[in-house]
Scaffold this active site. Structure first.
Site, short mmCIF file in Angstrom:
data_model
loop_
_atom_site.label_atom_id
_atom_site.label_comp_id
_atom_site.label_asym_id
_atom_site.label_seq_id
_atom_site.Cartn_x
_atom_site.Cartn_y
_atom_site.Cartn_z
N GLY A 56 0.83 -1.20 0.00
CA GLY A 56 0.00 0.00 0.00
C GLY A 56 0.86 1.25 0.00
N CYS A 83 5.18 -6.25 1.97
CA CYS A 83 5.59 -4.85 2.04
C CYS A 83 4.81 -4.11 3.14
CB CYS A 83 5.44 -4.19 0.68
SG CYS A 83 6.38 -2.65 0.49
N HIS A 172 8.29 -7.59 -3.04
CA HIS A 172 7.06 -7.97 -3.75
C HIS A 172 7.27 -9.27 -4.52
CE1 HIS A 172 4.58 -4.37 -3.04
NE2 HIS A 172 5.75 -3.74 -2.97
N ASP A 230 -16.88 -11.52 -23.63
CA ASP A 230 -17.41 -11.41 -22.26
C ASP A 230 -18.91 -11.69 -22.20
OD1 ASP A 230 -14.82 -10.55 -21.84
OD2 ASP A 230 -15.36 -8.43 -21.87
N LYS A 372 -9.62 -11.17 -18.24
CA LYS A 372 -9.99 -11.54 -19.60
C LYS A 372 -9.47 -12.92 -20.00
CE LYS A 372 -11.56 -9.17 -22.57
NZ LYS A 372 -12.92 -8.98 -23.12
#
Length: 517
Positions: A56, A83, A172, A230, A372
């Protein structure tokens, strides 16, 4: 394994939160993103088998900084803090977090102090490359915690409370820059949480069918069909669940690609035995957009009119209770704060932020938490042909958001002709399946001087946008061959009346978005 087999990702506003979700799902474990302030509410209906705390932008010691919900520690499942998530967890349990004397951004090497838990299978004192991005650090650990890894500037780069299955990393692991990041995440999933990789397109379909049946009951459903992947996947999925109680509505809003209305009716009618009603609403949409130049207003007017038309058609059919839409996760992220989280609204999608507050139809969005590529996998599992699955994404508001400024019939025709040339040449070149999207943008507010047939012209500028991406959350401009771009440009200028100049957009996302509006 305890819990329901899912991972809850608590969002503190990180730009990488969606990437964490992707990495977990790619490991065949389902994940859900939950805003930090909604976690208690989330637990009322869910029982995750593990929790990941995202990064964040805040500092944990700021007055308004989001904090770890206490329910995280009482849930009794393993936790991985990344993090900011690590800092917030350590501080909540009695550790000290301070401003780092030297910030770390970019590639760093960490040394494995103890090959345990998330470092299972690593070698003690070996080094691995990670991606750091922090200005604060954990200065001292809570009671019962130990060091698993350290870097030159961050002695507490990876830490754990072994007895409670709590882990924290200052880097990360979800980004590809961290060399062994996926191994660390999978160690957390399979070694620490003791999950099994079983979330697949097939399992998603079965779970969705049960959920749809429970939601719909004996009701009837309309599906908003555009012909793209979609809406097609959403329609077929709901049809699989409730059979003939679904009717697809295809609205020709006049903002489609050239000849698309005819193609959609032919392709869908040929491949699926689902009732289909086609509505010609071209004049209504043009009238609604008359004089409108603001992109957000365009999206909202289009969204409202779509709903009006669906509700009108519902009355003709009889009692219809639900409306199916092919909303995807990236649509939700850009349109609204996902489930109330700290994400910033980028733009309203006509089927999310552009919907009216009051509707007579209740929404069913079975793909709302999918990316997707995941939707394409589900579509393949459902037997949907490649001619639909592999189609490039097309915005719900159509060409309205690819015409900068006011939408008119003349401008739509210009862009349709140019777009058809772009698609034809991209297909011919073999680049279509490589690209995420390739399309034209008409910039009518900018006119340029040109020469055609020894005469001066003062006509429209057309931009070409072609990008590579995996999920539309990030995108890079496509390095198309100069010869291909030259062919497209030459054809557009020669064949499309009203355009005398073509430019190529070389912006990445971020900072730009894929669409211009």
């Amino acid at each position: 394994m305890s819990g329901d087999g899912t991972i809850a990702i608590i969002d503190f506003g990180s730009q990488f939160t969606q990437l964490i979700a992707r990495k977990v799902r790619e490991s065949q474990v389902f994940s859900r993103i939950v805003p930090c302030h909604k976690f208690k509410e989330y637990l009322q209906n869910s029982s995750p088998s593990g929790i990941i705390l995202s990064g964040g932008p805040a500092s944990v010691f700021e007055d308004d900084a989001p904090q770890v919900p206490p329910e995280v520690f009482s849930a009794g499942v393993p936790v991985l803090g990344i993090c900011y998530g690590m800092q917030a967890m350590c501080r909540a349990l009695g550790g000290v977090v301070s401003t780092a004397p030297k910030r770390e951004f970019g590639f760093m090497k960490i040394r494995i102090v103890e090959p345990f838990g998330i470092f299972d299978g690593f070698t003690r004192d070996s080094e691995t490359v990670v991606w750091m991005s922090h200005g604060d650090f954990v200065e001292s650990l809570p009671y019962g915690w130990s060091v698993l890894g350290s870097s030159e500037n961050t002695p507490l780069a990876a830490v754990a409370n072994k007895s409670k299955n709590l882990y924290g990393v200052q880097f990360h692991p979800e980004v590809h820059h961290t060399t062994d990041g996926i191994k660390m995440i999978q160690n957390f999933l399979f070694r620490v949480c003791k999950l099994t990789p079983k979330w697949t397109p097939g399992s998603f379909i079965e779970e969705s069918i049960q959920s749809i049946r429970k939601t719909v009951g004996e009701g009837r459903v309309l599906s908003a069909l555009s012909g793209g992947v979609d809406s097609s996947v959403a329609s077929v999925l709901v049809h699989r669940a409730i059979g003939e109680r679904i009717t697809c509505i295809f609205v020709d809003n006049g903002l489609l690609r050239k000849n698309e209305a005819e193609q959609v009716k032919e392709i869908f009618g040929k491949n699926f035995k689902i009732p289909l009603i086609a509505v010609d609403a071209r004049k209504r949409f043009l009238e609604a957009l008359k004089g409108v130049t603001d992109p957000e207003e365009k999206r909202k007017r289009i969204g409202r009119l779509f709903i009006e038309i669906f509700e009108e058609e519902a009355k003709k059919i009889g009692t219809v209770n639900f409306l199916v839409q092919g909303t995807l996760y990236p649509d939700v992220i850009e349109s609204v704060s996902f489930r109330g989280g700290p994400s910033v609204t980028i733009k309203s999608h006509h089927n999310v932020g552009g919907l009216p507050e009051k509707m007579n139809l209740k929404l069913i969005e079975p793909l709302r938490e999918l990316f997707k590529d995941e939707v394409r996998q589900v579509g393949k599992e459902l037997g949907i042909p490649d001619s639909i699955i592999k189609r490039h994404p097309f915005p719900g508001p159509g060409l309205a958001v690819r015409i900068i400024g006011e939408v008119t019939e003349e401008r739509i025709e210009i862009l349709q002709e140019a777009d058809a040339i772009i698609e034809a040449e991209i297909l011919e070149s073999g680049y279509y399946d490589i690209l995420w999207q390739a399309f034209g943008i008409l910039v009518p507010a900018v006119r340029t001087v040109g020469v055609m047939g020894d005469s001066r012209t003062y006509q429209n500028l057309l931009a070409i946008r072609a990008v590579t991406s995996r999920d539309a959350m990030t995108a890079d401009w496509a390095r198309l061959p100069h010869e291909l771009l030259a062919t497209i440009s030459r054809r557009i200028v020669n064949e499309v009346r009203g355009v005398n100049r073509v430019v190529y957009d070389i912006s990445t996302k971020p900072p730009a978005t894929i669409e211009w509006e």
